[in-house]
Write a protein that holds these residues in place. Sequence first.
Motif, PDB file in Angstrom:
ATOM      1  N   GLN A   1      -4.763  42.053  79.831  1.00 54.29           N
ATOM      2  CA  GLN A   1      -5.940  41.277  80.221  1.00 54.29           C
ATOM      3  C   GLN A   1      -6.889  41.024  79.043  1.00 54.29           C
ATOM      4  N   PRO A   2      -7.289  42.056  78.267  1.00 50.82           N
ATOM      5  CA  PRO A   2      -8.173  41.752  77.136  1.00 50.82           C
ATOM      6  C   PRO A   2      -7.496  40.897  76.064  1.00 50.82           C
ATOM      7  N   LEU A   3      -6.169  41.041  75.911  1.00 48.89           N
ATOM      8  CA  LEU A   3      -5.461  40.198  74.951  1.00 48.89           C
ATOM      9  C   LEU A   3      -5.515  38.744  75.396  1.00 48.89           C
TER      10      LEU A   3
ATOM     11  N   LEU B   1      -8.112  33.349  74.728  1.00 49.04           N
ATOM     12  CA  LEU B   1      -8.425  32.262  75.638  1.00 49.04           C
ATOM     13  C   LEU B   1      -8.731  30.987  74.843  1.00 49.04           C
ATOM     14  N   GLY B   2      -8.080  29.918  75.207  1.00 48.86           N
ATOM     15  CA  GLY B   2      -8.298  28.645  74.525  1.00 48.86           C
ATOM     16  C   GLY B   2      -7.404  28.441  73.316  1.00 48.86           C
TER      17      GLY B   2
ATOM     18  N   SER C   1      -1.797  31.276  63.032  1.00 47.27           N
ATOM     19  CA  SER C   1      -1.563  32.338  62.057  1.00 47.27           C
ATOM     20  C   SER C   1      -2.310  33.588  62.505  1.00 47.27           C
ATOM     21  N   VAL C   2      -2.049  34.693  61.849  1.00 48.68           N
ATOM     22  CA  VAL C   2      -2.751  35.944  62.147  1.00 48.68           C
ATOM     23  C   VAL C   2      -4.250  35.758  61.949  1.00 48.68           C
ATOM     24  N   ASP C   3      -4.636  35.113  60.847  1.00 43.61           N
ATOM     25  CA  ASP C   3      -6.065  34.891  60.585  1.00 43.61           C
ATOM     26  C   ASP C   3      -6.712  34.068  61.690  1.00 43.61           C
ATOM     27  N   GLN C   4      -6.002  33.073  62.188  1.00 42.07           N
ATOM     28  CA  GLN C   4      -6.538  32.245  63.268  1.00 42.07           C
ATOM     29  C   GLN C   4      -6.640  33.035  64.571  1.00 42.07           C
ATOM     30  N   LEU C   5      -5.658  33.916  64.823  1.00 39.83           N
ATOM     31  CA  LEU C   5      -5.713  34.764  66.019  1.00 39.83           C
ATOM     32  C   LEU C   5      -6.941  35.674  65.962  1.00 39.83           C
ATOM     33  N   VAL C   6      -7.170  36.289  64.810  1.00 39.09           N
ATOM     34  CA  VAL C   6      -8.307  37.191  64.647  1.00 39.09           C
ATOM     35  C   VAL C   6      -9.614  36.432  64.809  1.00 39.09           C
ATOM     36  N   LEU C   7      -9.705  35.267  64.200  1.00 44.34           N
ATOM     37  CA  LEU C   7     -10.922  34.450  64.310  1.00 44.34           C
ATOM     38  C   LEU C   7     -11.208  34.082  65.761  1.00 44.34           C
ATOM     39  N   LEU C   8     -10.177  33.645  66.471  1.00 42.02           N
ATOM     40  CA  LEU C   8     -10.344  33.281  67.879  1.00 42.02           C
ATOM     41  C   LEU C   8     -10.764  34.495  68.712  1.00 42.02           C
TER      42      LEU C   8
END
Length: 90
Positions: free
Chosen positions: A16-18, A23-24, A30-37
């Motif tokens: 759920q938290p993942l 969300l969106g 990329s990993v950096d984009q995942l972290v930023l989001l």
Amino acid sequence: MRELETRMGGPAPLAQPLHQALLGAVFPLSVDQLVLLARENEAPSLIVSLLGNLPGRRFESLEAVEQALESQAAPGEEAAEASAAPMPSR
């Protein structure tokens, strides 16, 4: 993954938290984009940390991220089990 599930309260609470953290998301990311989001979505620091420790590649879907997190936890579990085994005597 068991340690993560224990810290987060089981498989469903980790998922759920993942999902909320990403969300969106419009994949691939990329990993950096995942972290930023995840940070933009105010994800728990544990989720942000887990995402930041993923291998540096592009992920095609949320399922790919989940699989990478599971495979990332598996070697640590094996290492912990191996370290708990008694050393053979010589």
